[in-house]
Design an enzyme around this catalytic site. Structure first.
Site, PDB file in Angstrom:
ATOM      1  N   GLY A 155     -67.490 -14.800  66.238  1.00 26.86           N
ATOM      2  CA  GLY A 155     -68.497 -15.830  66.019  1.00 26.86           C
ATOM      3  C   GLY A 155     -68.622 -16.667  67.273  1.00 26.86           C
ATOM      4  O   GLY A 155     -67.750 -16.609  68.142  1.00 26.86           O
ATOM      5  N   CYS A 182     -61.751 -11.338  67.348  1.00 21.10           N
ATOM      6  CA  CYS A 182     -62.203 -12.447  68.195  1.00 21.10           C
ATOM      7  C   CYS A 182     -62.055 -13.798  67.480  1.00 21.10           C
ATOM      8  O   CYS A 182     -60.952 -14.229  67.220  1.00 21.10           O
ATOM      9  CB  CYS A 182     -63.634 -12.186  68.678  1.00 21.10           C
ATOM     10  SG  CYS A 182     -64.126 -13.308  69.994  1.00 21.10           S
ATOM     11  N   TYR A 183     -63.163 -14.421  67.102  1.00 25.57           N
ATOM     12  CA  TYR A 183     -63.052 -15.709  66.406  1.00 25.57           C
ATOM     13  C   TYR A 183     -62.224 -15.551  65.118  1.00 25.57           C
ATOM     14  O   TYR A 183     -61.384 -16.395  64.793  1.00 25.57           O
ATOM     15  CB  TYR A 183     -64.453 -16.246  66.088  1.00 25.57           C
ATOM     16  CG  TYR A 183     -64.443 -17.582  65.386  1.00 25.57           C
ATOM     17  CD1 TYR A 183     -64.224 -18.761  66.084  1.00 25.57           C
ATOM     18  CD2 TYR A 183     -64.634 -17.660  64.003  1.00 25.57           C
ATOM     19  CE1 TYR A 183     -64.207 -19.990  65.437  1.00 25.57           C
ATOM     20  CE2 TYR A 183     -64.623 -18.882  63.348  1.00 25.57           C
ATOM     21  CZ  TYR A 183     -64.409 -20.046  64.064  1.00 25.57           C
ATOM     22  OH  TYR A 183     -64.385 -21.250  63.413  1.00 25.57           O
ATOM     23  N   HIS A 239     -63.587  -7.071  71.056  1.00 21.08           N
ATOM     24  CA  HIS A 239     -64.560  -6.607  70.061  1.00 21.08           C
ATOM     25  C   HIS A 239     -64.497  -5.095  69.926  1.00 21.08           C
ATOM     26  O   HIS A 239     -65.157  -4.370  70.674  1.00 21.08           O
ATOM     27  CB  HIS A 239     -65.981  -7.006  70.489  1.00 21.08           C
ATOM     28  CG  HIS A 239     -66.257  -8.464  70.308  1.00 21.08           C
ATOM     29  ND1 HIS A 239     -66.676  -8.997  69.118  1.00 21.08           N
ATOM     30  CD2 HIS A 239     -66.147  -9.511  71.156  1.00 21.08           C
ATOM     31  CE1 HIS A 239     -66.823 -10.305  69.234  1.00 21.08           C
ATOM     32  NE2 HIS A 239     -66.504 -10.637  70.470  1.00 21.08           N
ATOM     33  N   GLU A 242     -65.851  -3.284  67.813  1.00 18.72           N
ATOM     34  CA  GLU A 242     -67.113  -2.723  67.288  1.00 18.72           C
ATOM     35  C   GLU A 242     -68.121  -2.432  68.383  1.00 18.72           C
ATOM     36  O   GLU A 242     -69.135  -1.767  68.154  1.00 18.72           O
ATOM     37  CB  GLU A 242     -67.723  -3.677  66.246  1.00 18.72           C
ATOM     38  CG  GLU A 242     -68.378  -4.944  66.786  1.00 18.72           C
ATOM     39  CD  GLU A 242     -67.393  -6.073  67.109  1.00 18.72           C
ATOM     40  OE1 GLU A 242     -66.185  -5.787  67.218  1.00 18.72           O
ATOM     41  OE2 GLU A 242     -67.838  -7.228  67.276  1.00 18.72           O
ATOM     42  N   GLY A 290     -93.342   6.249  56.741  1.00 18.20           N
ATOM     43  CA  GLY A 290     -92.091   5.958  57.442  1.00 18.20           C
ATOM     44  C   GLY A 290     -90.881   6.516  56.707  1.00 18.20           C
ATOM     45  O   GLY A 290     -90.988   7.057  55.604  1.00 18.20           O
ATOM     46  N   ASP A 342     -88.100   4.978  55.463  1.00 16.42           N
ATOM     47  CA  ASP A 342     -87.476   4.279  54.342  1.00 16.42           C
ATOM     48  C   ASP A 342     -88.140   4.614  53.001  1.00 16.42           C
ATOM     49  O   ASP A 342     -87.457   4.998  52.051  1.00 16.42           O
ATOM     50  CB  ASP A 342     -87.508   2.760  54.564  1.00 16.42           C
ATOM     51  CG  ASP A 342     -86.904   2.381  55.902  1.00 16.42           C
ATOM     52  OD1 ASP A 342     -86.169   3.219  56.468  1.00 16.42           O
ATOM     53  OD2 ASP A 342     -87.174   1.274  56.383  1.00 16.42           O
ATOM     54  N   SER A 343     -89.458   4.463  52.954  1.00 16.47           N
ATOM     55  CA  SER A 343     -90.113   4.742  51.672  1.00 16.47           C
ATOM     56  C   SER A 343     -90.006   6.230  51.339  1.00 16.47           C
ATOM     57  O   SER A 343     -89.865   6.595  50.169  1.00 16.47           O
ATOM     58  CB  SER A 343     -91.565   4.264  51.675  1.00 16.47           C
ATOM     59  OG  SER A 343     -92.284   4.865  52.725  1.00 16.47           O
ATOM     60  N   LYS A 378     -80.115   1.997  58.520  1.00 18.92           N
ATOM     61  CA  LYS A 378     -81.148   2.986  58.868  1.00 18.92           C
ATOM     62  C   LYS A 378     -80.579   4.379  59.165  1.00 18.92           C
ATOM     63  O   LYS A 378     -81.108   5.385  58.704  1.00 18.92           O
ATOM     64  CB  LYS A 378     -81.897   2.479  60.101  1.00 18.92           C
ATOM     65  CG  LYS A 378     -83.147   3.223  60.426  1.00 18.92           C
ATOM     66  CD  LYS A 378     -84.297   2.504  59.810  1.00 18.92           C
ATOM     67  CE  LYS A 378     -85.621   3.097  60.098  1.00 18.92           C
ATOM     68  NZ  LYS A 378     -86.669   2.302  59.418  1.00 18.92           N
TER      69      LYS A 378
END
Ligand code: XMP
Length: 527
Positions: free
Chosen positions: A61, A88-89, A176, A178, A232, A234-235, A382
């Site tokens: 953070g 980290c934080y 970090h 990630e 697209g 997602d739908s 996604k």
């Protein structure tokens, strides 16, 4: 047992301390095939316990633990007996709560930072080289580990860069893991998840499908359901999941607003329908949209008009379907939406950002619709949605498709939207897509808007004649989430080919320019 909604897996909770890192951590956890969920740092120990997590990761953070009002954590959480990894934080919050010391060293570490492991690195850093590069971003540092904790690594200005207490299953790293720039970052997360916390890596697209199909069936029963397809990813995936669950109880509606890319309608009507067997109704609304957009150049006004017309068209189609289904005594009660996890996190945990653009999702519908929502992608990112789409056998042209804005090519024409300009832009866009794909660049590029500067003209020469044509802008960007982006360094020879083809093949275009702006300050779309 309490489990995450929509999955039978115990979640790993990612506690968000207010930076952009929480989503990235949640994704990396899932890349280790473990289900994750983001929760705010204000969550209480009791609320955490109620979620029955398999592990907890405390995110980084932007604050200092010394700042007044800096985000804190319910002290009961570290006492629940659930394995915790602080980053980290989050690492500094752990150190402070457990009786260690955090000091303001005045020595900021930012960016690639070498760290040295102590001994064999313990459970957390097992199997990693003694010297490695990590990504740091901090001012304060843990100067003394809490009693009972072993120091696992240090850097030049951070004596305690990682610590562990195997007995209590509490771990922390200053860097970090990630972030891809941390060489062995994913290994740190995997060691924590699989070894320290003992969580099996068995969460994958296959069991997401099975779980969602079950869930959708129990929600919908024998009811009827509709879904707006945008073309697209997602739908398309949301609808395919619902179809896998309830078959012909689903009807999809596809509004062709005339602002689509070349070949998109055919891909939906033919390729997608062939692959899924979904019942699809296409509404041809091109002229309606063109009429509504006539004479309009202002981007916000365009967005509003397209949004409004879309809702009108969809509502009309839906009213007809509802009437038809009611006539046979079984009205449509459910509506599918392709809402993704980042949308859920951002609308739930957001602190309210300025309205930069009025975003509109095709399929994003008015709030007063009398339907119960079915949102099978609510827990997914996604890339997971794409993996599920592939597993369901959807065509690659749809699953691999770049993000495309709801208002379509309407916001990629700077100036008034007309049929001729749309046709011209469709040609240029198709050339760009084909060339980028052929050059093998699809994996490097998040999306590449192609923009027609219809209000701008410049002088050119073609053959023996002077031309006075329009420029086309190429906007290739690389990004993880579209919140920030950098312009993609597309090789010159690929750019040259695109430029040659566009100026040769697309009438009225005599210039191709490259947008070399990151986001911020530029947005991805021009309008
Ligand atoms: P910007 O231009 O804000 O875009 O940097 C960020 C991402 O959102 C997409 N975008 C939209 N998507 N409806 C959508 O569904 C919209 O109105 C819209 N406007 C922008 C854009 O393509 C990028 O991926």
């Amino acid at each position: 047992m309490v489990t995450a909604p929509g999955t039978s897996h115990q979640p790993v909770l990612v506690v968000d301390f207010g930076a952009q890192y929480a989503q990235l951590i949640a994704r990396r956890v899932r890349e280790a095939n473990v289900y994750s969920e983001i929760v705010p740092h204000t969550i209480s120990a009791a609320e955490v316990a109620a979620k029955n997590p398999a592990g907890i990761v405390l995110s980084g953070g932007p604050s200092s633990v010394y700042e007044e009002g800096s985000p804190s954590l319910d002290t009961g959480i570290l006492a629940l007996g659930v394995p915790v990894l602080g980053i980290c934080y989050g690492f500094q919050v752990m150190a402070t709560q457990l009786g260690g010391e955090v000091s303001q060293t005045g020595q900021r570490e930012y960016g690639a930072t070498p760290v040295t492991l102590k001994g064999n690195g313990g459970t957390l850093l097992a199997g990693q080289p003694i010297a490695q590069t990590t990504w740091m971003s901090h001012g304060d540092a843990v100067s003394k580990a809490p009693a009972g904790f072993e120091v696992l690594a240090s850097s030049e200005s951070t004596p305690v860069a990682a610590f562990a207490n195997d007995e209590r299953k509490l771990y922390g790293v200053q860097w970090h893991p990630e972030v891809k720039h941390s060489e062995f970052g994913q290994r740190v997360l995997e060691n924590f998840l699989h070894t320290a916390a003992g969580i099996p890596g068995d969460w994958n697209p296959g069991n997401v499908i099975a779980e969602q199909v079950e869930r959708i069936r129990s929600q919908i029963g024998t009811g009827k359901v509709i879904c707006g397809l945008s073309g697209g990813v997602d739908s398309a995936v949301a609808a395919a999941l619902v179809h896998a669950a309830v078959g012909d109880q689903l009807t999809c509606v596809f509004v062709d607003h005339g602002l689509l890319r070349k070949d998109e309608r055919r891909q939906v009507e033919e390729d997608y329908v062939t692959a899924t067997g979904i019942r699809l109704i296409t509404i041809d609304a091109e002229q309606q949209f063109l009429d509504a957009l006539e004479g309009v150049s202002d981007p916000e006004q365009k967005r509003k008009i397209i949004g409004r017309e879309f809702i009108r068209t969809f509502e009309q189609a839906q009213a007809e379907l509802v009437a038809e289904s009611a006539a046979d005594g079984d009205p449509i009660r459910f509506l599918v939406q392709g809402t993704l996890y980042p949308d859920v996190v951002e609308s739930g945990g957001g602190t309210g950002t300025a309205n930069i653009k009025s975003h509109h999702n095709v399929g994003g519908l008015p709030e007063d619709l009398q339907f119960e929502l079915v949102e099978p992608l609510r827990t997914l990112f996604k890339d997971e949605v794409r993996a599920i789409g592939r597993q369901l056998g959807l065509p690659e042209v749809i699953v691999g498709r770049q993000p495309f804005p709801g208002p379509g090519l309407g916001i990629r024409i700077v100036g008034e939207v007309t049929k001729d300009r749309l046709d011209l832009l469709r040609e240029a866009d198709a050339i760009v897509r084909a060339e980028l794909t052929m050059a093998g660049l699809d994996g490097d590029i998040w999306q590449c808007p192609v923009v027609l500067l219809a209000d701008v003209r410049s002088v050119g020469v073609q053959g023996d004649g002077r031309t006075y044509g329009h420029p086309i802008v190429l906007r290739p960007v690389s990004s993880e989430d579209a919140m920030t982006a950098d312009w993609t360094r597309v090789p010159y020879d690929v750019l040259a080919r695109i430029s040659n083809r566009i100026t040769n093949e697309v009438k009225d275009v005599n210039r191709v320019v490259l947008d070399v702006t990151s986001k911020p300050p530029g947005t991805i779309e021009w309008e």
